[in-house]
Design an enzyme around this catalytic site. Structure first.
Site, short mmCIF file in Angstrom:
data_model
loop_
_atom_site.label_atom_id
_atom_site.label_comp_id
_atom_site.label_asym_id
_atom_site.label_seq_id
_atom_site.Cartn_x
_atom_site.Cartn_y
_atom_site.Cartn_z
N LYS A 1 36.69 22.51 8.14
CA LYS A 1 36.42 23.04 6.61
C LYS A 1 37.55 23.72 6.32
O LYS A 1 38.37 24.36 7.17
CB LYS A 1 35.14 23.93 6.53
N PRO B 1 42.34 22.33 14.84
CA PRO B 1 43.18 23.45 15.53
C PRO B 1 42.04 24.55 16.19
O PRO B 1 41.10 24.97 15.45
CB PRO B 1 43.72 24.04 14.48
N VAL B 2 42.23 25.10 17.18
CA VAL B 2 41.46 26.11 17.85
C VAL B 2 41.77 27.51 17.28
O VAL B 2 43.01 27.80 17.35
CB VAL B 2 41.36 25.97 19.35
N ALA B 3 40.82 28.39 17.08
CA ALA B 3 40.98 29.71 16.48
C ALA B 3 41.79 29.47 15.42
O ALA B 3 42.96 30.53 15.24
CB ALA B 3 41.51 30.69 17.63
N GLY C 1 40.53 29.11 12.06
CA GLY C 1 40.18 29.44 10.68
C GLY C 1 39.78 28.14 9.93
O GLY C 1 39.29 28.15 8.92
N GLY D 1 35.21 25.59 16.39
CA GLY D 1 33.83 25.47 17.20
C GLY D 1 32.56 25.47 16.63
O GLY D 1 31.66 24.76 17.15
N ALA E 1 32.15 23.28 14.28
CA ALA E 1 32.10 21.88 13.95
C ALA E 1 31.25 21.30 15.30
O ALA E 1 30.45 20.38 15.29
CB ALA E 1 33.19 21.19 13.60
N ASP F 1 29.72 29.41 10.02
CA ASP F 1 30.14 28.07 9.57
C ASP F 1 29.46 27.02 9.99
O ASP F 1 29.49 25.86 9.62
CB ASP F 1 31.59 28.16 9.72
P1 ATP Z 1 36.11 29.88 12.17
O1 ATP Z 1 36.88 29.32 11.24
O2 ATP Z 1 34.46 29.30 12.11
O3 ATP Z 1 36.07 31.35 12.04
P2 ATP Z 1 37.94 29.19 14.07
O4 ATP Z 1 38.22 27.72 13.73
O5 ATP Z 1 39.00 30.26 13.62
O6 ATP Z 1 36.48 29.48 13.65
P3 ATP Z 1 37.07 28.50 16.56
O7 ATP Z 1 38.14 27.08 16.78
O8 ATP Z 1 35.76 28.21 16.48
O9 ATP Z 1 37.84 29.23 15.84
O10 ATP Z 1 37.36 29.17 18.03
C1 ATP Z 1 37.34 30.54 18.12
C2 ATP Z 1 36.96 30.90 19.60
O11 ATP Z 1 35.81 30.52 20.20
C3 ATP Z 1 37.96 30.14 20.46
O12 ATP Z 1 39.22 30.79 20.61
C4 ATP Z 1 37.21 29.79 22.04
O13 ATP Z 1 37.48 31.18 22.92
C5 ATP Z 1 35.70 30.11 21.39
N1 ATP Z 1 34.95 28.73 21.55
C6 ATP Z 1 33.88 28.77 22.20
N2 ATP Z 1 33.26 27.47 22.02
C7 ATP Z 1 34.36 26.77 21.37
C8 ATP Z 1 34.40 25.43 21.11
N3 ATP Z 1 33.43 24.47 21.22
N4 ATP Z 1 35.68 25.17 20.47
C9 ATP Z 1 36.63 25.93 20.06
N5 ATP Z 1 36.56 27.44 20.47
C10 ATP Z 1 35.33 27.76 21.13
#
Ligand code: ATP
Length: 307
Positions: free
Chosen positions: A12, A106-108, A110, A114, A116, A153
């Protein structure tokens, strides 16, 4: 028969992200305009050997290794939590499962990576429990209610499309699709930003918005009009924590983005372009500078089973 269940769910962007004052429950109320992007996490699920529990394998060739390594594979993975909660809600034992997560988001960053994964897992578990235990298929509303317990989310990642999110972002009002396709460049950072840290910086800065009416968003007629409407109350907080983000936003707009903005709590920058070709061209330029850049179209369907 050990069937393979495949499910996917979208990333998103928050086109509008308005954040209110910290409430007594420790959360900030939000008023968000979500758009789902055609950048999907793919999850496969098969029944594991009896007594082996839940095992999770995470991979994703398009993302930097540091992103993949930051995803836990134990019970703290949101997908693991989803399996446990789903089984509990149905009053069933936690099944033995082998889960494969192909990450593209991308992880963490925004962009709800997680969340999704959790949304894809809800849809996959719904099917798995139905096939294995004959449980009735839950509706999307029922899945969203479980998803809201896992993360704010998750409900939007189930619905997809374009929607308003209120409460903590988990109360979804679906909107009609935009009449045009949107083209995005997403520039990820090698370091993540923790959502609570960004909110803490937001509280320090102390600027809270009066929420606007977002119900007319489907009437936005062009990418340029959309660019004018985009806003993110957390952007200044993210800039304060990572000042290079502000330079990147300026650079992207100089390179032709209609609008570049921190996505949610960041640090991913989402840049809107008026054509796919332009988004790809700028993405290639950023990649040649060693940055992690992806392109994606909006809008996209929510979590679904893939054949
Ligand atoms: P949002 O936009 O919903 O706030 P985000 O995209 O910023 O989330 P995520 O990619 O969901 O952040 O990851 C946040 C943290 O959650 C990661 O640093 C990781 O330690 C933890 N995590 C737990 N499960 C997952 C997963 N399936 N995928 C990614 N991160 C995960």
């Amino acid at each position: 028969m050990n069937r393979i269940i495949r499910a996917s769910a979208p990333a998103k962007v928050n086109l509008v992200f308005e954040v209110g004052q910290l409430a007594a429950d420790g959360y900030h109320p939000v008023n968000s305009l979500f758009l789902a992007l055609e950048l999907r996490e793919e999850l496969t699920l098969v029944k594991g050997e009896a007594g082996t529990g839940i095992s999770i394998y995470v991979h994703g060739a398009e993302l930097p290794e540091a992103h993949i390594n930051a995803v836990p594979t134990d019970q703290s993975n949101l997908v693991h939590k989803t399996a446990v909660l789903f089984a509990q809600k149905l009053g069933k034992q936690i099944p033995d499962l082998q889960i494969d997560i192909r990450k593209r988001i991308p992880v963490a960053g925004g962009m709800a990576g997680g969340s999704a994964d959790a949304a894809a897992m809800l849809v996959a578990m719904n099917e798995f429990m139905h096939l294995e235990h004959g449980t009735p298929n839950l509706t999307i509303e029922e899945l969203a209610a479980i998803g809201a317990e896992l993360g704010s989310d998750v409900p939007f990642c189930l619905y997809g499309g374009m929607a308003i999110g209120t409460g903590r972002g988990e109360v979804i009002t679906a909107l009609s699709n935009l009449a045009f396709e949107t083209n995005w460049l997403l520039c990820a950072s090698s370091k993540g930003l923790s959502t609570p840290t960004v909110y803490a910086a937001f509280d320090e800065i102390g600027s809270h918005t009066v929420f606007t009416d977002l119900t007319d968003a489907s009437a936005i007629a062009s990418a340029h009009e959309l660019g004018q409407r985009m806003s993110n109350d957390l952007e200044q907080a993210a800039f304060r924590l990572m000042p290079t983000l502000s330079e990147l936003v300026d650079q992207l707009e100089q390179l032709g983005a209609i609008r570049a903005m921190v996505s949610g709590s960041g640090p991913t920058i989402a840049a809107l372009f008026d054509s796919e070709a332009k988004a790809v061209e700028v993405s290639n330029l950023l990649k040649s500078q060693g940055l992690v850049a992806l392109t994606a179209k909006g809008q996209a369907l929510g979590a679904r089973l893939d054949g």
